[in-house]
Design an enzyme around this catalytic site. Sequence first.
Site, PDB file in Angstrom:
ATOM      1  N   VAL A  19       0.483  -1.685   0.232  1.00  0.00           N
ATOM      2  CA  VAL A  19       0.040  -0.066  -0.241  1.00  0.00           C
ATOM      3  C   VAL A  19       0.838   1.083  -0.299  1.00  0.00           C
ATOM      4  O   VAL A  19       0.025   2.187  -0.602  1.00  0.00           O
ATOM      5  CB  VAL A  19      -0.926  -0.046   1.157  1.00  0.00           C
ATOM      6  CG1 VAL A  19      -2.556  -0.599   1.452  1.00  0.00           C
ATOM      7  CG2 VAL A  19      -0.574  -0.566   2.169  1.00  0.00           C
ATOM      8  N   GLY A  53      -9.777 -20.585  12.882  1.00  0.00           N
ATOM      9  CA  GLY A  53      -8.561 -19.669  13.463  1.00  0.00           C
ATOM     10  C   GLY A  53      -7.775 -18.761  13.495  1.00  0.00           C
ATOM     11  O   GLY A  53      -8.320 -18.462  12.642  1.00  0.00           O
ATOM     12  N   LYS A  75     -24.132 -17.477   8.016  1.00  0.00           N
ATOM     13  CA  LYS A  75     -23.226 -16.966   6.945  1.00  0.00           C
ATOM     14  C   LYS A  75     -23.641 -17.284   5.700  1.00  0.00           C
ATOM     15  O   LYS A  75     -23.464 -16.625   3.767  1.00  0.00           O
ATOM     16  CB  LYS A  75     -21.844 -18.307   7.005  1.00  0.00           C
ATOM     17  CG  LYS A  75     -21.039 -17.864   8.152  1.00  0.00           C
ATOM     18  CD  LYS A  75     -19.757 -19.443   8.677  1.00  0.00           C
ATOM     19  CE  LYS A  75     -19.021 -18.349   9.515  1.00  0.00           C
ATOM     20  NZ  LYS A  75     -18.085 -19.791   9.915  1.00  0.00           N
ATOM     21  N   GLY A  98     -10.664 -26.956  21.151  1.00  0.00           N
ATOM     22  CA  GLY A  98     -10.928 -25.303  20.655  1.00  0.00           C
ATOM     23  C   GLY A  98     -11.961 -25.124  19.862  1.00  0.00           C
ATOM     24  O   GLY A  98     -11.887 -24.067  19.470  1.00  0.00           O
ATOM     25  N   VAL A 137     -17.382 -14.734   6.417  1.00  0.00           N
ATOM     26  CA  VAL A 137     -17.667 -16.295   6.012  1.00  0.00           C
ATOM     27  C   VAL A 137     -16.503 -17.116   5.653  1.00  0.00           C
ATOM     28  O   VAL A 137     -15.765 -15.930   4.859  1.00  0.00           O
ATOM     29  CB  VAL A 137     -18.440 -16.214   4.833  1.00  0.00           C
ATOM     30  CG1 VAL A 137     -18.904 -17.362   3.659  1.00  0.00           C
ATOM     31  CG2 VAL A 137     -19.771 -15.180   5.103  1.00  0.00           C
ATOM     32  N   ASP A 149     -24.493 -21.135  12.614  1.00  0.00           N
ATOM     33  CA  ASP A 149     -23.629 -20.376  12.752  1.00  0.00           C
ATOM     34  C   ASP A 149     -23.350 -20.696  10.811  1.00  0.00           C
ATOM     35  O   ASP A 149     -23.264 -19.127  10.516  1.00  0.00           O
ATOM     36  CB  ASP A 149     -22.248 -20.621  13.132  1.00  0.00           C
ATOM     37  CG  ASP A 149     -21.132 -20.297  12.685  1.00  0.00           C
ATOM     38  OD1 ASP A 149     -20.619 -19.105  12.868  1.00  0.00           O
ATOM     39  OD2 ASP A 149     -20.121 -20.952  11.851  1.00  0.00           O
TER      40      ASP A 149
HETATM   41  N1  HSE Z   1     -17.317 -21.799  14.959  1.00  0.00           N
HETATM   42  C1  HSE Z   1     -16.853 -21.559  13.587  1.00  0.00           C
HETATM   43  C2  HSE Z   1     -17.119 -22.711  13.023  1.00  0.00           C
HETATM   44  C3  HSE Z   1     -15.825 -20.323  14.221  1.00  0.00           C
HETATM   45  O1  HSE Z   1     -16.622 -23.825  13.648  1.00  0.00           O
HETATM   46  O2  HSE Z   1     -16.372 -23.381  11.488  1.00  0.00           O
HETATM   47  C4  HSE Z   1     -15.479 -19.843  12.910  1.00  0.00           C
HETATM   48  O3  HSE Z   1     -16.812 -18.993  11.908  1.00  0.00           O
END
Ligand code: HSE
Length: 414
Positions: A31, A298, A200, A182, A127, A196
């Site tokens: 940039v 992540g 998306k 995790g 997303v 979730d």
């Molecule tokens: N909990 C979501 C997943 C995290 O497992 O895809 C990323 O949006």
Amino acid sequence: MVSVAIMGHGVVGSGVSEILLTHKQKLFASVGEELYIKHILDLRDFPEHPLADRFTKDFNDIINDIDVDIVVEVMGGLNPAYDFVKQCLLKGKSVVTSNKELVAAKGAELLQIAKDNNTNFLFEASVGGGIPIIRPINQCLVANNVSEIAGILNGTTNFILTKMINEGMDFDEALKLAQDLGYAERNPEADVEGHDACRKICILASLAYGKHIYPDAVHTQGITKITLDDVKYASIWGGVIKLIGKVKQLPDKKVDIVVAPMFIPNKSQLANIDDVFNGIMVRGDCTDDVVFYGKGAGKLPTASAVVADIIDCVKHLKNRKYLFWADSDNSSVIDYKESVTAMYLRTVSDDTASAYNKAKELFNDIHVLECDTAKEGELAFVCEPMAYGTILDNIDALNNSGIKVESAIRIGDL
Ligand code: HSE
């Protein structure tokens, strides 16, 4: 020099500051400006952090700082993120977010405010984590009429299903492993119940078709009822079970949108997307199918998408980047009972011959899935495509005849 404020120092936020520090030279080269982290908003203390002196607990330090051109929102959740983002946009600051809940619930309003204030509201990371998908739909594929988008949009559920398919773990065991590693959100409900993935696919559908589609208009099913028997029958059918978010534009421009577990044939590209990976197929009339694959969650993958948006903001500080969809009342979304799908059903009864006859009478043509290890009284079959509402009526009729429907899973035409 461009001053940036980062709201939230969790997994993604710490990844954003890390990339801005470790990739300073590379980003400068792209940039021609230095990106300076001026504030990091978090209620916790980080005395050992190399930027410890930039941390603040007060949003006013950001909103009132006229030097801050770009604000990154990586706090997650709707509140106070919505209020903070709105205030920043109203002040003409560009905002970058990874917050899918915010974009799915308030995207149209925030995009309008960004437009009115000639500023940017970008959300590539909301997303697919590190997978480029918002920018490709908004730019690279813009010449296409997109007839369909279908994807594995949630890494946690894909991990759980992969463990069930490849290692024979049951749902509870695989969920526990996802939590221990995790992957699952603090409250796994958003992942395993499909919310979730729903947020998306709403974001992708809104972007592709130009009108906001709100999550409450989307028929959403999770994976909590999937059993190892269903996994086995999917394999006999010639596929695997995946949690799919799917939107299809119909000839009258209405949209058929759903989030549900589906049988996906082994030959589909989505069938081979395993573990925490995401995969998204966009079907364009010029390109045909384009598939995006990568890490959907992540720290660094998601932060990479956030930083790319920061760079885009730097390049569009004077002329805002065009990214927009209009608000809507969800009237473009068809009733989920009108959606046409083929279906796998697994039933249990005292008499499989009568169950077969009844199923054939209700569904016309059925394809029985033969299994050597079927339980006594079990009949599994796939019906021809028909309206989901008719399937629900037929399931009621089976149950009322003493033929218990233990499982019903869509066949994904992918
Ligand atoms: N909990 C979501 C997943 C995290 O497992 O895809 C990323 O949006």
